[in-house]
Design a protein around this motif. Structure first.
Motif, PDB file in Angstrom:
ATOM      1  N   GLY A  83       0.841  -1.191   0.000  1.00  0.00           N
ATOM      2  CA  GLY A  83       0.000   0.000   0.000  1.00  0.00           C
ATOM      3  C   GLY A  83       0.875   1.238   0.000  1.00  0.00           C
ATOM      4  N   ARG A  84       0.224   2.394   0.049  1.00  0.00           N
ATOM      5  CA  ARG A  84       0.926   3.667  -0.018  1.00  0.00           C
ATOM      6  C   ARG A  84       0.981   4.283   1.381  1.00  0.00           C
ATOM      7  NH1 ARG A  84      -1.079   8.917  -1.133  1.00  0.00           N
ATOM      8  NH2 ARG A  84      -3.151   8.027  -1.469  1.00  0.00           N
ATOM      9  N   GLN A  85       2.188   4.561   1.858  1.00  0.00           N
ATOM     10  CA  GLN A  85       2.320   5.186   3.172  1.00  0.00           C
ATOM     11  C   GLN A  85       1.983   6.668   3.058  1.00  0.00           C
ATOM     12  OE1 GLN A  85       6.082   4.615   5.174  1.00  0.00           O
ATOM     13  NE2 GLN A  85       5.348   5.562   7.047  1.00  0.00           N
ATOM     14  N   VAL A  86       1.169   7.144   4.009  1.00  0.00           N
ATOM     15  CA  VAL A  86       0.782   8.553   4.050  1.00  0.00           C
ATOM     16  C   VAL A  86       1.098   9.096   5.442  1.00  0.00           C
ATOM     17  CG1 VAL A  86      -1.015   8.310   2.280  1.00  0.00           C
ATOM     18  CG2 VAL A  86      -1.610   7.968   4.679  1.00  0.00           C
ATOM     19  N   PRO A  87       1.147  10.422   5.600  1.00  0.00           N
ATOM     20  CA  PRO A  87       1.429  10.978   6.923  1.00  0.00           C
ATOM     21  C   PRO A  87       0.379  10.544   7.960  1.00  0.00           C
ATOM     22  CG  PRO A  87       1.646  12.675   5.242  1.00  0.00           C
ATOM     23  CD  PRO A  87       1.048  11.470   4.576  1.00  0.00           C
ATOM     24  N   VAL A  88       0.845  10.180   9.140  1.00  0.00           N
ATOM     25  CA  VAL A  88      -0.036   9.710  10.215  1.00  0.00           C
ATOM     26  C   VAL A  88      -1.095  10.765  10.556  1.00  0.00           C
ATOM     27  CG1 VAL A  88      -0.080   9.013  12.651  1.00  0.00           C
ATOM     28  CG2 VAL A  88       1.703   8.159  11.136  1.00  0.00           C
ATOM     29  N   GLU A  89      -0.741  12.027  10.423  1.00  0.00           N
ATOM     30  CA  GLU A  89      -1.667  13.112  10.732  1.00  0.00           C
ATOM     31  C   GLU A  89      -2.894  13.088   9.834  1.00  0.00           C
ATOM     32  OE1 GLU A  89       1.625  13.414  10.195  1.00  0.00           O
ATOM     33  OE2 GLU A  89       2.354  14.012  12.157  1.00  0.00           O
ATOM     34  N   ASP A  90      -2.848  12.363   8.709  1.00  0.00           N
ATOM     35  CA  ASP A  90      -3.986  12.256   7.794  1.00  0.00           C
ATOM     36  C   ASP A  90      -5.044  11.271   8.284  1.00  0.00           C
ATOM     37  OD1 ASP A  90      -2.538  13.979   6.238  1.00  0.00           O
ATOM     38  OD2 ASP A  90      -2.199  12.581   4.576  1.00  0.00           O
ATOM     39  N   VAL A  91      -4.845  10.654   9.441  1.00  0.00           N
ATOM     40  CA  VAL A  91      -5.780   9.638   9.918  1.00  0.00           C
ATOM     41  C   VAL A  91      -7.199  10.188  10.059  1.00  0.00           C
ATOM     42  CG1 VAL A  91      -5.451   9.884  12.424  1.00  0.00           C
ATOM     43  CG2 VAL A  91      -6.021   7.662  11.478  1.00  0.00           C
ATOM     44  N   SER A  92      -7.338  11.455  10.409  1.00  0.00           N
ATOM     45  CA  SER A  92      -8.682  12.028  10.589  1.00  0.00           C
ATOM     46  C   SER A  92      -9.469  12.053   9.277  1.00  0.00           C
ATOM     47  CB  SER A  92      -8.600  13.429  11.198  1.00  0.00           C
ATOM     48  OG  SER A  92      -7.859  14.272  10.363  1.00  0.00           O
ATOM     49  N   SER A  93      -8.765  12.096   8.145  1.00  0.00           N
ATOM     50  CA  SER A  93      -9.464  12.084   6.854  1.00  0.00           C
ATOM     51  C   SER A  93     -10.064  10.707   6.551  1.00  0.00           C
ATOM     52  CB  SER A  93      -8.522  12.499   5.727  1.00  0.00           C
ATOM     53  OG  SER A  93      -7.536  11.508   5.518  1.00  0.00           O
TER      54      SER A  93
END
Length: 175
Positions: A128-138
């Motif tokens: 999968g694609r790693q994204v910033p942890v701060e994006d979890v709310s999205s």
């Protein structure tokens, strides 16, 4: 991309969170975790409001491990259990653990040494694609979260959803 915190009460332990989207091998990851081949908690990010929620659960899990009072068999299952507002372990895994068809996953690692090898091992396993942890709310499903934690509209006016969730997690042992 990942988020690492040193635990204040346990300075020898660190918690690292990694968030992945577009995950294609959730079933394989779940099976590996159940067999103990993945040294981390695999969490369904749709049930998370903020990375702080995971940090609270991990801190409590490390504390219970150090005091010998865990309710589950491993530190990582204890993290998943601590996210739940109730004391039903199997329900906690259904709500907060990943399912075979999930397309996103939050990986939580508790470690003492340099995490670079741990992170590369996890990154290599997750398709999968790693994204910033701060994006979890999205990725959060706020309606499901409010229902599970029984958050009232009045409560939302006086505080945040994160406040309500963390309070429920903290008091579940007392209720």
């Amino acid at each position: 991309m990942h988020l690492t915190h040193e635990l204040e009460l346990f300075p020898d332990r660190k918690v690292t969170q990694m968030l992945f989207k577009e995950v294609k091998n959730a079933a394989e990851l779940r099976q590996s975790a159940m067999e103990g081949k993945i040294n981390g908690a695999l969490i369904n990010p749709t049930m998370l409001v903020d990375p702080f929620q995971v940090l609270v659960a991990a801190n409590k899990a490390v504390h219970l491990q150090k005091t010998g009072k865990m309710k589950t068999r491993s530190l990582y299952s204890e993290i998943i259990f601590n996210l739940s507002p109730n004391n039903n372990i199997s329900e906690a895994f259904k709500k907060f653990g990943i399912s075979d068809g999930d397309s996103s996953v939050m990986v939580v690692l508790v470690h003492s040494e340099d995490e670079s090898q741990l992170l590369s091992d996890i990154t290599a396993r997750v398709n999968g694609r790693q994204v910033p942890v701060e994006d979890v709310s999205s990725l959060s499903d706020q309606a499901k979260i409010k229902k599970l934690y029984k958050v009232t509209p009045q409560e939302e006016k006086s505080g945040t959803l994160l406040d309500a969730v963390v309070c429920r997690m903290a008091i579940k042992d007392v209720m």
